[in-house]
Design a protein around this motif. Sequence first.
Motif, PDB file in Angstrom:
ATOM      1  N   PRO A  78      84.090  36.426  71.961  1.00  0.00           N
ATOM      2  CA  PRO A  78      84.881  37.572  71.491  1.00  0.00           C
ATOM      3  C   PRO A  78      85.850  37.154  70.374  1.00  0.00           C
ATOM      4  O   PRO A  78      86.194  35.981  70.247  1.00  0.00           O
ATOM      5  N   THR A  79      86.299  38.101  69.611  1.00  0.00           N
ATOM      6  CA  THR A  79      87.283  38.012  68.513  1.00  0.00           C
ATOM      7  C   THR A  79      86.786  37.224  67.313  1.00  0.00           C
ATOM      8  O   THR A  79      86.798  37.727  66.204  1.00  0.00           O
ATOM      9  N   LEU A  80      86.393  35.990  67.501  1.00  0.00           N
ATOM     10  CA  LEU A  80      85.759  35.179  66.455  1.00  0.00           C
ATOM     11  C   LEU A  80      84.547  34.506  67.073  1.00  0.00           C
ATOM     12  O   LEU A  80      84.644  33.949  68.170  1.00  0.00           O
ATOM     13  N   ASP A  81      83.401  34.532  66.390  1.00  0.00           N
ATOM     14  CA  ASP A  81      82.241  33.857  66.968  1.00  0.00           C
ATOM     15  C   ASP A  81      82.343  32.346  66.751  1.00  0.00           C
ATOM     16  O   ASP A  81      83.233  31.848  66.048  1.00  0.00           O
ATOM     17  N   GLY A  82      81.446  31.617  67.398  1.00  0.00           N
ATOM     18  CA  GLY A  82      81.503  30.162  67.335  1.00  0.00           C
ATOM     19  C   GLY A  82      81.364  29.604  65.937  1.00  0.00           C
ATOM     20  O   GLY A  82      81.935  28.561  65.618  1.00  0.00           O
ATOM     21  N   ILE A  83      80.606  30.290  65.088  1.00  0.00           N
ATOM     22  CA  ILE A  83      80.438  29.830  63.707  1.00  0.00           C
ATOM     23  C   ILE A  83      81.776  29.824  62.994  1.00  0.00           C
ATOM     24  O   ILE A  83      82.167  28.838  62.356  1.00  0.00           O
ATOM     25  N   GLU A  84      82.521  30.928  63.105  1.00  0.00           N
ATOM     26  CA  GLU A  84      83.817  31.022  62.433  1.00  0.00           C
ATOM     27  C   GLU A  84      84.839  30.085  63.065  1.00  0.00           C
ATOM     28  O   GLU A  84      85.659  29.478  62.360  1.00  0.00           O
ATOM     29  N   VAL A  85      84.794  29.947  64.382  1.00  0.00           N
ATOM     30  CA  VAL A  85      85.696  29.009  65.051  1.00  0.00           C
ATOM     31  C   VAL A  85      85.461  27.594  64.535  1.00  0.00           C
ATOM     32  O   VAL A  85      86.401  26.863  64.196  1.00  0.00           O
ATOM     33  N   CYS A  86      84.192  27.199  64.466  1.00  0.00           N
ATOM     34  CA  CYS A  86      83.867  25.857  63.986  1.00  0.00           C
ATOM     35  C   CYS A  86      84.338  25.679  62.547  1.00  0.00           C
ATOM     36  O   CYS A  86      84.908  24.655  62.189  1.00  0.00           O
ATOM     37  N   ARG A  87      84.106  26.700  61.721  1.00  0.00           N
ATOM     38  CA  ARG A  87      84.518  26.619  60.320  1.00  0.00           C
ATOM     39  C   ARG A  87      86.037  26.416  60.211  1.00  0.00           C
ATOM     40  O   ARG A  87      86.506  25.595  59.425  1.00  0.00           O
ATOM     41  N   GLN A  88      86.793  27.166  61.018  1.00  0.00           N
ATOM     42  CA  GLN A  88      88.246  27.042  60.946  1.00  0.00           C
ATOM     43  C   GLN A  88      88.732  25.707  61.509  1.00  0.00           C
ATOM     44  O   GLN A  88      89.633  25.078  60.952  1.00  0.00           O
ATOM     45  N   ILE A  89      88.147  25.266  62.609  1.00  0.00           N
ATOM     46  CA  ILE A  89      88.549  23.982  63.188  1.00  0.00           C
ATOM     47  C   ILE A  89      88.295  22.844  62.208  1.00  0.00           C
ATOM     48  O   ILE A  89      89.095  21.903  62.098  1.00  0.00           O
ATOM     49  N   ARG A  90      87.204  22.949  61.468  1.00  0.00           N
ATOM     50  CA  ARG A  90      86.869  21.888  60.518  1.00  0.00           C
ATOM     51  C   ARG A  90      87.866  21.786  59.363  1.00  0.00           C
ATOM     52  O   ARG A  90      87.877  20.801  58.635  1.00  0.00           O
ATOM     53  N   VAL A  98      80.262  20.169  69.757  1.00  0.00           N
ATOM     54  CA  VAL A  98      78.941  20.453  70.313  1.00  0.00           C
ATOM     55  C   VAL A  98      78.843  21.963  70.500  1.00  0.00           C
ATOM     56  O   VAL A  98      79.646  22.562  71.215  1.00  0.00           O
ATOM     57  N   MET A  99      77.871  22.577  69.835  1.00  0.00           N
ATOM     58  CA  MET A  99      77.677  24.017  69.925  1.00  0.00           C
ATOM     59  C   MET A  99      76.792  24.355  71.125  1.00  0.00           C
ATOM     60  O   MET A  99      75.769  23.696  71.347  1.00  0.00           O
ATOM     61  N   GLU A 106      65.670  28.478  65.389  1.00  0.00           N
ATOM     62  CA  GLU A 106      66.172  27.356  64.586  1.00  0.00           C
ATOM     63  C   GLU A 106      67.253  27.798  63.612  1.00  0.00           C
ATOM     64  O   GLU A 106      68.214  27.059  63.372  1.00  0.00           O
ATOM     65  N   VAL A 107      67.154  29.019  63.092  1.00  0.00           N
ATOM     66  CA  VAL A 107      68.127  29.453  62.102  1.00  0.00           C
ATOM     67  C   VAL A 107      69.531  29.457  62.682  1.00  0.00           C
ATOM     68  O   VAL A 107      70.495  29.075  62.007  1.00  0.00           O
ATOM     69  N   ASP A 108      69.681  29.863  63.949  1.00  0.00           N
ATOM     70  CA  ASP A 108      71.007  29.876  64.549  1.00  0.00           C
ATOM     71  C   ASP A 108      71.555  28.466  64.691  1.00  0.00           C
ATOM     72  O   ASP A 108      72.739  28.209  64.466  1.00  0.00           O
ATOM     73  N   THR A 109      70.684  27.555  65.090  1.00  0.00           N
ATOM     74  CA  THR A 109      71.107  26.166  65.220  1.00  0.00           C
ATOM     75  C   THR A 109      71.567  25.618  63.878  1.00  0.00           C
ATOM     76  O   THR A 109      72.627  24.989  63.769  1.00  0.00           O
ATOM     77  N   LEU A 110      70.790  25.856  62.835  1.00  0.00           N
ATOM     78  CA  LEU A 110      71.135  25.309  61.531  1.00  0.00           C
ATOM     79  C   LEU A 110      72.391  25.956  60.968  1.00  0.00           C
ATOM     80  O   LEU A 110      73.199  25.292  60.312  1.00  0.00           O
ATOM     81  N   ILE A 111      72.584  27.248  61.224  1.00  0.00           N
ATOM     82  CA  ILE A 111      73.829  27.889  60.787  1.00  0.00           C
ATOM     83  C   ILE A 111      75.015  27.232  61.474  1.00  0.00           C
ATOM     84  O   ILE A 111      76.033  26.935  60.864  1.00  0.00           O
ATOM     85  N   GLY A 112      74.872  26.981  62.778  1.00  0.00           N
ATOM     86  CA  GLY A 112      75.954  26.328  63.501  1.00  0.00           C
ATOM     87  C   GLY A 112      76.266  24.959  62.944  1.00  0.00           C
ATOM     88  O   GLY A 112      77.421  24.599  62.740  1.00  0.00           O
ATOM     89  N   LEU A 113      75.242  24.195  62.670  1.00  0.00           N
ATOM     90  CA  LEU A 113      75.450  22.859  62.136  1.00  0.00           C
ATOM     91  C   LEU A 113      76.003  22.892  60.723  1.00  0.00           C
ATOM     92  O   LEU A 113      76.731  22.009  60.309  1.00  0.00           O
TER      93      LEU A 113
END
Length: 252
Positions: A78-90, A98-99, A106-113
Amino acid sequence: MDSDVGATTTPASAPGTPKPASGLRALVVEDETSLAKLLGSYLEREGFETSLAHDGLQAVLTARDVDPDVVILDLGLPTLDGIEVCRQIRTFSDAYVVMLTARSEEVDTLIGLSVGADDYITKPFSPRVLMARIQTMLRRPRSPREAEDSHDDLRFGELRVDVPGRDVWLGGEPVALTRTEFDLLAALAERPRMAFSRRQLIDHVWGQTWVGDEHLVDVHIGHLRRKLGDDATEGRFVRTVRGIGYRMGTGE
């Protein structure tokens, strides 16, 4: 799924004898509170000081507050998805990330990475497997060369790599790399004449027990190249060896 917002420290309840405190901090970001508590208890059994967050915004705030060494991050939040959270933490942390994802595409995995995750694991999974992945990351040799050996920098044109000190300069300016990006660069720089396959780089950086899509190497190499002002065509610092993998460039 329970989407209550919060960040807490969970008492250890996973089976087995607790290990002594390691001095390491972990943040579990998962909106399924039962799963978050379970993962937190396993981490505490491994000696981590563990915090939980149940939505994306709270995850970023908690990460700033506790400065974790490891972040277990669910993709769907909720509020921010994991992609945005990871981007901000970085933007402020080089913690291992670890996602967790329920999507196998595969596209979701690569977006996360692509936003800086170090590894991923698809639900459902065994918490023990996740713990093994984390311990493998934490045991990564920080360079193929022992720290007591020569401290001479490795130079490739205007690129300078201090492997034991984990510093990188380009044209005299420091380059901020994630831990995984640095580990990949160090593996290549220590053996500049060797062409590494993806599997060999996986073994060097993620460990020989890692299982997953080896193309995650390509994603991290892409990030590394961008930070070094390099690209696949030019290959000044990281060259693509067709049919094999990658090797260090000369910097010219």
